[in-house]
Motif scaffolding. Sequence first.
Motif, mmCIF file in Angstrom:
data_model
loop_
_atom_site.group_PDB
_atom_site.id
_atom_site.type_symbol
_atom_site.label_atom_id
_atom_site.label_comp_id
_atom_site.label_asym_id
_atom_site.label_seq_id
_atom_site.Cartn_x
_atom_site.Cartn_y
_atom_site.Cartn_z
ATOM 1 N N LYS A 1 0.837 -1.197 0.000
ATOM 2 C CA LYS A 1 0.000 0.000 0.000
ATOM 3 C C LYS A 1 0.872 1.248 0.000
ATOM 4 O O LYS A 1 1.785 1.375 0.816
ATOM 5 C CB LYS A 1 -0.917 0.001 1.222
ATOM 6 C CG LYS A 1 -1.849 1.204 1.298
ATOM 7 C CD LYS A 1 -2.720 1.152 2.546
ATOM 8 C CE LYS A 1 -3.626 2.368 2.654
ATOM 9 N NZ LYS A 1 -4.453 2.331 3.903
ATOM 10 N N ALA A 2 0.581 2.178 -0.910
ATOM 11 C CA ALA A 2 1.340 3.429 -0.967
ATOM 12 C C ALA A 2 1.104 4.235 0.297
ATOM 13 O O ALA A 2 -0.034 4.393 0.751
ATOM 14 C CB ALA A 2 0.940 4.242 -2.192
ATOM 15 N N MET A 3 2.208 4.758 0.858
ATOM 16 C CA MET A 3 2.128 5.498 2.122
ATOM 17 C C MET A 3 2.866 6.829 1.980
ATOM 18 O O MET A 3 3.799 6.970 1.194
ATOM 19 C CB MET A 3 2.775 4.692 3.260
ATOM 20 C CG MET A 3 2.250 3.280 3.424
ATOM 21 S SD MET A 3 0.537 3.207 4.000
ATOM 22 C CE MET A 3 0.736 3.720 5.701
ATOM 23 N N ARG A 4 2.438 7.798 2.775
ATOM 24 C CA ARG A 4 3.141 9.069 2.892
ATOM 25 C C ARG A 4 3.207 9.408 4.371
ATOM 26 O O ARG A 4 2.185 9.627 5.015
ATOM 27 C CB ARG A 4 2.403 10.166 2.134
ATOM 28 C CG ARG A 4 3.053 11.523 2.183
ATOM 29 C CD ARG A 4 4.369 11.584 1.463
ATOM 30 N NE ARG A 4 4.236 11.363 0.021
ATOM 31 C CZ ARG A 4 5.252 11.463 -0.842
ATOM 32 N NH1 ARG A 4 6.472 11.768 -0.393
ATOM 33 N NH2 ARG A 4 5.066 11.250 -2.119
ATOM 34 N N PHE A 5 4.396 9.400 4.932
ATOM 35 C CA PHE A 5 4.571 9.628 6.359
ATOM 36 C C PHE A 5 4.907 11.099 6.594
ATOM 37 O O PHE A 5 5.992 11.568 6.265
ATOM 38 C CB PHE A 5 5.684 8.745 6.916
ATOM 39 C CG PHE A 5 5.444 7.267 6.738
ATOM 40 C CD1 PHE A 5 4.175 6.735 6.926
ATOM 41 C CD2 PHE A 5 6.475 6.419 6.373
ATOM 42 C CE1 PHE A 5 3.947 5.373 6.755
ATOM 43 C CE2 PHE A 5 6.264 5.056 6.199
ATOM 44 C CZ PHE A 5 4.999 4.536 6.392
ATOM 45 N N ALA A 6 3.970 11.812 7.199
ATOM 46 C CA ALA A 6 4.188 13.229 7.481
ATOM 47 C C ALA A 6 5.025 13.439 8.737
ATOM 48 O O ALA A 6 5.579 14.520 8.942
ATOM 49 C CB ALA A 6 2.846 13.947 7.626
ATOM 50 N N ALA A 7 5.105 12.407 9.566
ATOM 51 C CA ALA A 7 5.839 12.509 10.827
ATOM 52 C C ALA A 7 6.195 11.102 11.289
ATOM 53 O O ALA A 7 5.600 10.119 10.832
ATOM 54 C CB ALA A 7 4.998 13.218 11.890
ATOM 55 N N PRO A 8 7.163 10.969 12.204
ATOM 56 C CA PRO A 8 7.529 9.641 12.698
ATOM 57 C C PRO A 8 6.353 8.862 13.281
ATOM 58 O O PRO A 8 6.325 7.627 13.179
ATOM 59 C CB PRO A 8 8.588 9.944 13.767
ATOM 60 C CG PRO A 8 9.207 11.227 13.321
ATOM 61 C CD PRO A 8 8.094 12.016 12.708
ATOM 62 N N ALA A 9 5.379 9.558 13.868
ATOM 63 C CA ALA A 9 4.221 8.860 14.427
ATOM 64 C C ALA A 9 3.461 8.088 13.356
ATOM 65 O O ALA A 9 2.897 7.014 13.628
ATOM 66 C CB ALA A 9 3.296 9.859 15.116
ATOM 67 N N ASP A 10 3.456 8.600 12.125
ATOM 68 C CA ASP A 10 2.781 7.900 11.028
ATOM 69 C C ASP A 10 3.506 6.597 10.692
ATOM 70 O O ASP A 10 2.873 5.573 10.420
ATOM 71 C CB ASP A 10 2.724 8.792 9.790
ATOM 72 C CG ASP A 10 1.891 10.046 10.002
ATOM 73 O OD1 ASP A 10 1.020 10.040 10.894
ATOM 74 O OD2 ASP A 10 2.125 11.034 9.286
ATOM 75 N N ALA A 11 4.830 6.641 10.698
ATOM 76 C CA ALA A 11 5.598 5.426 10.416
ATOM 77 C C ALA A 11 5.412 4.390 11.520
ATOM 78 O O ALA A 11 5.271 3.190 11.247
ATOM 79 C CB ALA A 11 7.076 5.775 10.248
ATOM 80 N N ILE A 12 5.394 4.856 12.772
ATOM 81 C CA ILE A 12 5.180 3.943 13.892
ATOM 82 C C ILE A 12 3.808 3.293 13.785
ATOM 83 O O ILE A 12 3.650 2.081 14.000
ATOM 84 C CB ILE A 12 5.345 4.697 15.224
ATOM 85 C CG1 ILE A 12 6.812 5.116 15.421
ATOM 86 C CG2 ILE A 12 4.881 3.831 16.396
ATOM 87 C CD1 ILE A 12 7.028 6.052 16.585
#
Length: 516
Positions: free
Chosen positions: A75-86
């Motif tokens: 799934k394509a992702m866009r992480f705006a901040a580390p919390a999104d990656a976590i």
Amino acid sequence: MTDTNRPPEDGALLSLRGVSKYFPGVIANEAVDLDIRPGEIHAILGENGAGKSTLMNVVTGIYQPNAGNIYVNGKAMRFAAPADAIAAGIGMVHQHFKLVKTFTVAENIHLGWKDMPALAKASEIEARTQAISDRFNLGVHPGARVDSLSAGEQQRVEILRVLARGAGLLILDEPTAVLTPPEARDLFRALDDFRKAGNSVIFISHKLNEVMEICDRVTVLRAGRNVAMHPVTECSPNMLASLMVGSDFDTASRPVLRSDAQAPIGPPVMSLRGVGVIGPNGVPTLRDVDLDLCGGEILGIAGVAGNGQRELGQVISGVLDPTSGEIQFDGQPANGKDAAAFARFGVGHIPEDRIRSGLAPSLSITDNAVLREYNSGALGLGPFFNPRAADALARGISKDAGVVIPDFRMPVRNLSGGNQQRLVARREMRIARRLLVAAYPSRGLDIGAIETMHGYLGDLRDQGVAVVVISEDLDELLALSDRIAVLHEGRNMGTINIEAASSETIGLMMGGENAA
């Protein structure tokens, strides 16, 4: 042009397609493709400045890519901040730990966790911490304060913080740089268990033997680009080293041979007589140490971590005043003098922790490069400071260090760990007219930079400077040293000439046996 719309690999936990990241005047990453499969430990190799940490900062949402796509489980992702990656199951443990030193292990693991009970008691979060520790086979003491832990124990806390939040992909940046060999073995066992459970690890390292031992596949970055990806079973250390540097490279140990033009070993530049240090907890960390540091030789200091190496380095660089005994410069007493006085005497110091002891992270690269020479005539006249002279000196030091810097005004913390180490090393070598104390000088450096560093140390010795190298890498000490002293429980178990030294002999001394 790389096709950034190319689909991710089937079944991959993480896929990157054409990921690029640029800074003013610098291409950090260019069109990088990467696939991480479930149940694998995937190494990322590259020289200092090759773009490894920047790429992982993009993956974890610290930086935003200028181009390319990131896919998690297809799934394509866009992480705006580390919390999104976590939240997507990706967690990273950085080289420099981000723990609250005055909090307990349990408090650090639960800090900022959305599942943290609002009114939890200390006993409850400690019990939860113990359960997490047991689950991942990473032993910690939940009630211990972080500032009382070893580097290896602190790293376990950092890893557990990530795993407790449900990470299925763990990114480790130079994870063994501050670990003792037994701690590294414990980490590898835990990572193997994590992999066998279907999770994945990205393992960033310069240690090719570790990559060969624990990793399944390896991707090599050079100048920000992905230049190779191979199963580890198809690789050799020489092959990987050559891919990293872009030319043939032999990883066999290269002793720093004594030069025919070298100044002969002279009288002691500095002597320690009966030196002892009592630690903050009242326990002796150095006990009755006698040492002579002579110009024109490299003296290696060996020992298992925590046996007084740090305190010895601090004593002979003026950072720490001994509790007992005497220090002498050229036969004259030097007790009570501070680090500035030692520097004026010509003592340089490459500390083991460059961020906490060698740099001011928030200050500019220029300020950090010249901070040991603010009082010299090179930077001004009397009280008048010359910024242009400081900038010119900083540029000269960075050039000598082989560090490419796009903006000398940016904070030094923005440099990679290896480039920070090289900058500190060249800065300290400038003032080491009489003595250089190099604590773990190769830590965080790539193989080419390690060879260059060793050459610099040999050059200083050939110029008649006394060089002290503190390391837990016996191969490094055997390749560099003219003599080796071994510490055990704060005592010098003996100082032996390199001709009589061997791994077996030094190992026995590290265990508490006196030199024959």
